[in-house]
Design an enzyme around this catalytic site. Structure first.
Site, mmCIF file in Angstrom:
data_model
loop_
_atom_site.group_PDB
_atom_site.id
_atom_site.type_symbol
_atom_site.label_atom_id
_atom_site.label_comp_id
_atom_site.label_asym_id
_atom_site.label_seq_id
_atom_site.Cartn_x
_atom_site.Cartn_y
_atom_site.Cartn_z
ATOM 1 N N SER A 240 -2.809 -9.928 2.162
ATOM 2 C CA SER A 240 -2.957 -10.303 3.580
ATOM 3 C C SER A 240 -1.780 -11.058 4.178
ATOM 4 O O SER A 240 -1.798 -11.356 5.379
ATOM 5 C CB SER A 240 -4.224 -11.148 3.813
ATOM 6 N N ASP B 256 0.843 -1.203 0.000
ATOM 7 C CA ASP B 256 0.000 0.000 0.000
ATOM 8 C C ASP B 256 0.879 1.254 0.000
ATOM 9 O O ASP B 256 0.699 2.190 -0.782
ATOM 10 C CB ASP B 256 -0.876 -0.028 1.272
HETATM 11 N N1 APR Z 1 5.518 -5.280 -4.426
HETATM 12 C C1 APR Z 1 4.943 -6.504 -4.290
HETATM 13 N N2 APR Z 1 4.634 -7.039 -3.098
HETATM 14 C C2 APR Z 1 4.935 -6.315 -1.991
HETATM 15 C C3 APR Z 1 5.525 -5.028 -2.048
HETATM 16 C C4 APR Z 1 5.817 -4.521 -3.335
HETATM 17 N N3 APR Z 1 6.377 -3.317 -3.504
HETATM 18 N N4 APR Z 1 5.688 -4.570 -0.772
HETATM 19 C C5 APR Z 1 5.234 -5.546 0.036
HETATM 20 N N5 APR Z 1 4.793 -6.589 -0.683
HETATM 21 C C6 APR Z 1 4.245 -7.871 -0.243
HETATM 22 C C7 APR Z 1 4.579 -8.304 1.157
HETATM 23 O O1 APR Z 1 5.858 -8.926 1.202
HETATM 24 C C8 APR Z 1 3.452 -9.310 1.394
HETATM 25 O O2 APR Z 1 3.812 -10.575 0.861
HETATM 26 O O3 APR Z 1 2.835 -7.743 -0.254
HETATM 27 C C9 APR Z 1 2.280 -8.747 0.577
HETATM 28 C C10 APR Z 1 1.183 -8.117 1.406
HETATM 29 O O4 APR Z 1 1.796 -7.462 2.517
HETATM 30 P P1 APR Z 1 1.264 -6.043 3.062
HETATM 31 O O5 APR Z 1 1.631 -5.007 2.083
HETATM 32 O O6 APR Z 1 1.765 -5.932 4.461
HETATM 33 O O7 APR Z 1 -0.322 -6.166 3.025
HETATM 34 P P2 APR Z 1 -1.313 -6.973 3.973
HETATM 35 O O8 APR Z 1 -0.652 -8.109 4.661
HETATM 36 O O9 APR Z 1 -2.492 -7.242 3.109
HETATM 37 O O10 APR Z 1 -1.678 -5.891 5.095
HETATM 38 C C11 APR Z 1 -2.440 -4.780 4.693
HETATM 39 O O11 APR Z 1 -0.825 -3.257 5.552
HETATM 40 O O12 APR Z 1 0.249 -1.666 4.350
HETATM 41 C C12 APR Z 1 -0.794 -1.890 5.201
HETATM 42 O O13 APR Z 1 -2.416 -0.239 4.618
HETATM 43 C C13 APR Z 1 -2.121 -1.617 4.558
HETATM 44 O O14 APR Z 1 -3.291 -1.789 6.632
HETATM 45 C C14 APR Z 1 -3.013 -2.461 5.410
HETATM 46 C C15 APR Z 1 -2.168 -3.680 5.693
#
Ligand code: APR
Length: 178
Positions: free
Chosen positions: A120, A33
């Site tokens: 997630s 995000d």
């Molecule tokens: N590109 C691809 N994948 C990514 C990137 C990127 N630039 N950055 C992180 N990831 C991966 C992480 O390694 C993980 O495997 O995306 C996956 C989802 O991780 P998160 O981004 O932490 O998302 P999530 O687990 O769904 O949690 C959502 O996190 O960032 C906050 O605002 C968001 O509150 C929400 C929560």
């Protein structure tokens, strides 16, 4: 419809639509995000605020679409994954809904190539292997009318662990098919 498992930064991979693992506020956060908002620029947040003012954010399992700003895409599809709570609070169904609703929105917007992060499995703590099984369950059970309208689904793994899990899940899913 072809499925590709890639390792990398989803904001660097060209696609018609990039899926964001958002939170219900739609106001950005960390993880993917944070990367999407940082690299995509303020136009994405501005579009999210319009949606927020209209419908008050995004429910878990639901999806909304905005501009992709400076990202190599036409759209960002923001979906809110479930927080892992042990697996008995409907998490699997909610995660399925994230993928299905994102794909439905993609088709409604004539998207041909879509990239998903591993929704997630970061901050929200969904076990990576269980999440991968959900993804392949959704992709194998997609209605034909959706499959026919999509050319490419990229499953973008940021970390090596997820990459190995998705490759293994793909093999077991392919073996089941034959
Ligand atoms: N590109 C691809 N994948 C990514 C990137 C990127 N630039 N950055 C992180 N990831 C991966 C992480 O390694 C993980 O495997 O995306 C996956 C989802 O991780 P998160 O981004 O932490 O998302 P999530 O687990 O769904 O949690 C959502 O996190 O960032 C906050 O605002 C968001 O509150 C929400 C929560």
């Amino acid at each position: 419809m072809k499925i590709y498992i890639l390792q990398g930064d989803i904001t660097e991979i060209k696609a018609d639509a990039i899926v964001n693992a958002a939170n219900s506020s739609l106001l950005g956060g960390g993880g993917v995000d944070g990367a999407i908002h940082r690299k995509g620029g303020k136009a994405i947040l501005e579009a999210c605020v319009v949606i927020r003012n209209r419908q008050g954010g995004c429910e878990t399992g639901e999806a909304v679409v905005t501009t992709a700003g400076h990202l190599p895409a036409k759209f960002v599809i923001h979906t809110v994954g479930p927080v892992w709570n042990g697996g008995n609070k409907g998490e699997e169904r909610l995660l399925e809904n994230c993928y299905v609703n994102s794909l439905k929105l993609a088709v409604e917007n004539q998207v041909k190539t879509i990239s998903f992060p591993n929704i997630s499995t970061g901050i929200y703590g969904y076990p990576k292997d269980k999440a991968a099984a959900v993804v392949f369950k959704v992709l194998t059970q997609l209605p034909e009318e959706i499959k026919e309208q999509l050319d490419v689904v990229n499953l973008v793994c940021f970390d090596q662990e997820n990459l190995l899990i998705y490759k293994a899940a793909e093999c077991s899913f392919l073996n089941k098919k034959h």
